[in-house]
Design a protein around this motif. Structure first.
Motif, PDB file in Angstrom:
ATOM      1  N   LEU A  43       0.830  -1.210   0.000  1.00 56.57           N
ATOM      2  CA  LEU A  43       0.000   0.000   0.000  1.00 56.57           C
ATOM      3  C   LEU A  43       0.863   1.258   0.000  1.00 56.57           C
ATOM      4  CD1 LEU A  43      -2.786  -1.056   2.536  1.00 56.57           C
ATOM      5  CD2 LEU A  43      -2.985  -0.853   0.044  1.00 56.57           C
ATOM      6  N   LEU A  44       1.972   1.206   0.721  1.00 56.66           N
ATOM      7  CA  LEU A  44       2.879   2.352   0.794  1.00 56.66           C
ATOM      8  C   LEU A  44       3.453   2.675  -0.586  1.00 56.66           C
ATOM      9  CD1 LEU A  44       3.927   4.126   3.167  1.00 56.66           C
ATOM     10  CD2 LEU A  44       5.960   2.685   3.212  1.00 56.66           C
ATOM     11  N   PHE A  45       3.925   1.644  -1.284  1.00 57.39           N
ATOM     12  CA  PHE A  45       4.497   1.860  -2.616  1.00 57.39           C
ATOM     13  C   PHE A  45       3.413   2.196  -3.642  1.00 57.39           C
ATOM     14  CE2 PHE A  45       8.433  -0.337  -1.181  1.00 57.39           C
ATOM     15  CZ  PHE A  45       9.342   0.600  -1.643  1.00 57.39           C
ATOM     16  N   ALA A  46       2.230   1.629  -3.462  1.00 54.97           N
ATOM     17  CA  ALA A  46       1.131   1.947  -4.379  1.00 54.97           C
ATOM     18  C   ALA A  46       0.783   3.429  -4.286  1.00 54.97           C
ATOM     19  CB  ALA A  46      -0.085   1.088  -4.043  1.00 54.97           C
ATOM     20  N   LEU A  47       0.756   3.948  -3.070  1.00 50.87           N
ATOM     21  CA  LEU A  47       0.482   5.371  -2.872  1.00 50.87           C
ATOM     22  C   LEU A  47       1.572   6.220  -3.518  1.00 50.87           C
ATOM     23  CD1 LEU A  47      -1.171   7.635  -1.567  1.00 50.87           C
ATOM     24  CD2 LEU A  47       0.167   7.307   0.530  1.00 50.87           C
ATOM     25  N   ALA A  48       2.837   5.810  -3.321  1.00 53.93           N
ATOM     26  CA  ALA A  48       3.954   6.553  -3.915  1.00 53.93           C
ATOM     27  C   ALA A  48       3.871   6.534  -5.439  1.00 53.93           C
ATOM     28  CB  ALA A  48       5.281   5.953  -3.452  1.00 53.93           C
ATOM     29  N   ALA A  49       3.501   5.384  -5.997  1.00 50.55           N
ATOM     30  CA  ALA A  49       3.402   5.260  -7.453  1.00 50.55           C
ATOM     31  C   ALA A  49       2.262   6.109  -8.007  1.00 50.55           C
ATOM     32  CB  ALA A  49       3.204   3.795  -7.833  1.00 50.55           C
ATOM     33  N   VAL A  50       1.145   6.119  -7.297  1.00 50.07           N
ATOM     34  CA  VAL A  50      -0.011   6.909  -7.742  1.00 50.07           C
ATOM     35  C   VAL A  50       0.314   8.401  -7.695  1.00 50.07           C
ATOM     36  CG1 VAL A  50      -2.361   7.604  -7.144  1.00 50.07           C
ATOM     37  CG2 VAL A  50      -1.740   5.182  -7.147  1.00 50.07           C
ATOM     38  N   ALA A  52       3.184   9.767  -7.904  1.00 50.26           N
ATOM     39  CA  ALA A  52       4.194  10.086  -8.917  1.00 50.26           C
ATOM     40  C   ALA A  52       3.692   9.826 -10.336  1.00 50.26           C
ATOM     41  CB  ALA A  52       5.451   9.262  -8.661  1.00 50.26           C
ATOM     42  N   ARG A  53       2.468   9.301 -10.439  1.00 47.80           N
ATOM     43  CA  ARG A  53       1.890   8.936 -11.735  1.00 47.80           C
ATOM     44  C   ARG A  53       2.809   7.996 -12.506  1.00 47.80           C
ATOM     45  NH1 ARG A  53      -0.770  14.685 -13.872  1.00 47.80           N
ATOM     46  NH2 ARG A  53      -2.171  14.976 -12.072  1.00 47.80           N
ATOM     47  N   ALA A  54       3.367   7.052 -11.778  1.00 48.58           N
ATOM     48  CA  ALA A  54       4.278   6.081 -12.390  1.00 48.58           C
ATOM     49  C   ALA A  54       3.494   5.060 -13.207  1.00 48.58           C
ATOM     50  CB  ALA A  54       5.076   5.363 -11.299  1.00 48.58           C
ATOM     51  N   ALA A  55       4.138   4.549 -14.235  1.00 47.18           N
ATOM     52  CA  ALA A  55       3.517   3.509 -15.056  1.00 47.18           C
ATOM     53  C   ALA A  55       3.473   2.200 -14.265  1.00 47.18           C
ATOM     54  CB  ALA A  55       4.317   3.315 -16.338  1.00 47.18           C
ATOM     55  N   TRP A  56       2.411   1.428 -14.490  1.00 53.76           N
ATOM     56  CA  TRP A  56       2.240   0.167 -13.774  1.00 53.76           C
ATOM     57  C   TRP A  56       2.484  -1.014 -14.712  1.00 53.76           C
ATOM     58  CZ3 TRP A  56       0.769  -0.688  -8.601  1.00 53.76           C
ATOM     59  CH2 TRP A  56       0.546   0.476  -7.859  1.00 53.76           C
ATOM     60  N   PRO A  57       3.022  -2.101 -14.181  1.00 55.20           N
ATOM     61  CA  PRO A  57       3.187  -3.302 -15.007  1.00 55.20           C
ATOM     62  C   PRO A  57       1.826  -3.814 -15.469  1.00 55.20           C
ATOM     63  CG  PRO A  57       4.435  -3.478 -12.956  1.00 55.20           C
ATOM     64  CD  PRO A  57       3.537  -2.297 -12.814  1.00 55.20           C
ATOM     65  N   ARG A 187       8.817   1.933  -8.044  1.00 52.83           N
ATOM     66  CA  ARG A 187       7.743   2.155  -7.068  1.00 52.83           C
ATOM     67  C   ARG A 187       6.539   1.263  -7.356  1.00 52.83           C
ATOM     68  NH1 ARG A 187       8.493   8.436  -8.277  1.00 52.83           N
ATOM     69  NH2 ARG A 187       8.672   7.384 -10.295  1.00 52.83           N
ATOM     70  N   SER A 188       6.074   1.284  -8.588  1.00 56.33           N
ATOM     71  CA  SER A 188       4.934   0.429  -8.933  1.00 56.33           C
ATOM     72  C   SER A 188       5.332  -1.041  -8.908  1.00 56.33           C
ATOM     73  CB  SER A 188       4.386   0.808 -10.308  1.00 56.33           C
ATOM     74  OG  SER A 188       5.394   0.735 -11.299  1.00 56.33           O
ATOM     75  N   ALA A 189       6.574  -1.335  -9.319  1.00 59.52           N
ATOM     76  CA  ALA A 189       7.051  -2.718  -9.286  1.00 59.52           C
ATOM     77  C   ALA A 189       7.086  -3.243  -7.854  1.00 59.52           C
ATOM     78  CB  ALA A 189       8.442  -2.808  -9.912  1.00 59.52           C
ATOM     79  N   SER A 190       7.556  -2.412  -6.933  1.00 58.31           N
ATOM     80  CA  SER A 190       7.621  -2.823  -5.526  1.00 58.31           C
ATOM     81  C   SER A 190       6.227  -3.044  -4.953  1.00 58.31           C
ATOM     82  CB  SER A 190       8.367  -1.771  -4.702  1.00 58.31           C
ATOM     83  OG  SER A 190       9.717  -1.685  -5.105  1.00 58.31           O
ATOM     84  N   ALA A 191       5.279  -2.204  -5.358  1.00 57.59           N
ATOM     85  CA  ALA A 191       3.902  -2.376  -4.889  1.00 57.59           C
ATOM     86  C   ALA A 191       3.355  -3.725  -5.337  1.00 57.59           C
ATOM     87  CB  ALA A 191       3.023  -1.241  -5.415  1.00 57.59           C
ATOM     88  N   VAL A 192       3.518  -4.032  -6.614  1.00 60.14           N
ATOM     89  CA  VAL A 192       2.999  -5.288  -7.157  1.00 60.14           C
ATOM     90  C   VAL A 192       3.714  -6.482  -6.530  1.00 60.14           C
ATOM     91  CG1 VAL A 192       2.761  -6.690  -9.240  1.00 60.14           C
ATOM     92  CG2 VAL A 192       2.282  -4.238  -9.327  1.00 60.14           C
ATOM     93  N   GLN A 193       5.028  -6.392  -6.403  1.00 56.22           N
ATOM     94  CA  GLN A 193       5.779  -7.522  -5.863  1.00 56.22           C
ATOM     95  C   GLN A 193       5.438  -7.776  -4.394  1.00 56.22           C
ATOM     96  OE1 GLN A 193       9.942  -7.839  -6.797  1.00 56.22           O
ATOM     97  NE2 GLN A 193       9.689  -7.036  -8.860  1.00 56.22           N
TER      98      GLN A 193
END
Length: 293
Positions: A43-50, A52-57, A187-193
């Motif tokens: 959840l922490l990394f998902a928030l960071a990715a959102v 930052a508008r990072a691309a998701w796998p 960031r998004s990779a860490s959230a998914v993993q």
């Protein structure tokens, strides 16, 4: 300089995983704790990715990231904790864990074309020798019970097999980071993993009927540390180092985790710190410096 600092931060944080595992034992079942830890980090990394508008796998890459996280943390820690709970000596499990850098090097050299010189292999050997010295008191204490590897319901051969599976899992999860997964935003990779790791912990917690959660400052503090420092910063630094360098050189740092954990146990829990363990730390440090030179 930055690489050295990152390596130092990684190995210090990684070593505290042993301390956290001991600290939470009176308060929570292991996989239930891991579920909360991995879920919190995800959840922490998902928030960071959102933010930052990072691309998701997506597509097949999404499945690969879930698998990588499941192996790197979920299977490794879940299987390792289970083996110890079944009676496998924590010292033996830590010693098996010390084989992971050697296994990573053995696979990474032919698979990714990494080069490890004779000096590098010698450093790996020294690192393993240092870990053996650090764990020698625990291994000696476990020796009288060597004929009874498992004291739980599982047969001894299964406990040993699962512990070996744990080491294979973290090795595979580490090497996965050097594949096409390395192109993903970390960031998004860490959230998914971490979601992948949480899924494994959830399955194991349900399968083993784990439900014990005794709220306490120690448990909540350990959970916060696990979410931010272990699955958050430590694992991410490992992934970052593997992505940008040799997997063998990155994982060689893990030889220092058991020695540092012994020192942390001495400081935090009043555990005995013998001369042979201090010597082991020095040997392991020399081995890591040699392997990474």
């Amino acid at each position: 300089m930055l690489a050295t600092l990152i390596a130092a931060v990684f190995v210090v944080l990684w070593s505290t995983g042993f301390v956290v595992a001991r600290a939470i034992t009176p308060f929570a079942d292991p996989n239930l704790f891991l579920l909360a830890r991995f879920g919190g980090t995800a959840l922490l990394f998902a928030l960071a990715a959102v933010l930052a508008r990072a691309a998701w796998p997506t597509g097949r890459d999404l499945g690969k990231h879930l698998l990588a996280g499941a192996l790197l943390q979920g299977v490794y820690l879940g299987a390792g904790y289970w083996a110890v709970a079944q009676g496998l000596s924590a010292g033996v499990m830590a010693l098996l864990g010390a084989l992971q850098p050697l296994l990573t090097a053995a696979v990474a050299v032919p698979l990714f074309g990494e080069r490890l010189s004779r000096r590098g292999w010698a450093g790996m050997g020294l690192g393993l020798a240092g870990v053996v010295l650090v764990l020698q008191p625990k291994l000696s204490a476990a020796a009288p019970h060597a004929s009874h590897v498992a004291h739980g319901n599982a047969p001894s051969w299964l406990v040993v097999a699962v512990s070996i599976l744990a080491i294979g899992a973290i090795t595979a999860g580490t090497l996965f980071q050097k594949t096409s997964l390395a192109r993903a935003d970390i960031r998004s990779a860490s959230a998914v993993q971490n979601f992948g790791a949480a899924a494994v912990a959830a399955v194991l917690a349900l399968a083993l009927g784990e439900h014990r959660w005794v709220a306490s400052p120690t448990l909540w503090g350990s959970l916060a540390w696990g979410i931010v420092m272990l699955s958050g910063i430590s694992v991410t630094l490992l992934v970052w180092m593997v992505r940008r360098g040799d997997a063998a050189r990155a994982t060689a740092l893990m030889f220092l985790a058991p020695p540092l954990a012994a020192i942390e146990g001495y400081i935090g829990f009043g555990e005995t710190l013998l001369t042979v363990q201090i010597a082991g730390f020095v040997v392991a440090l020399l081995g890591v410096l040699l392997a990474r030179s």
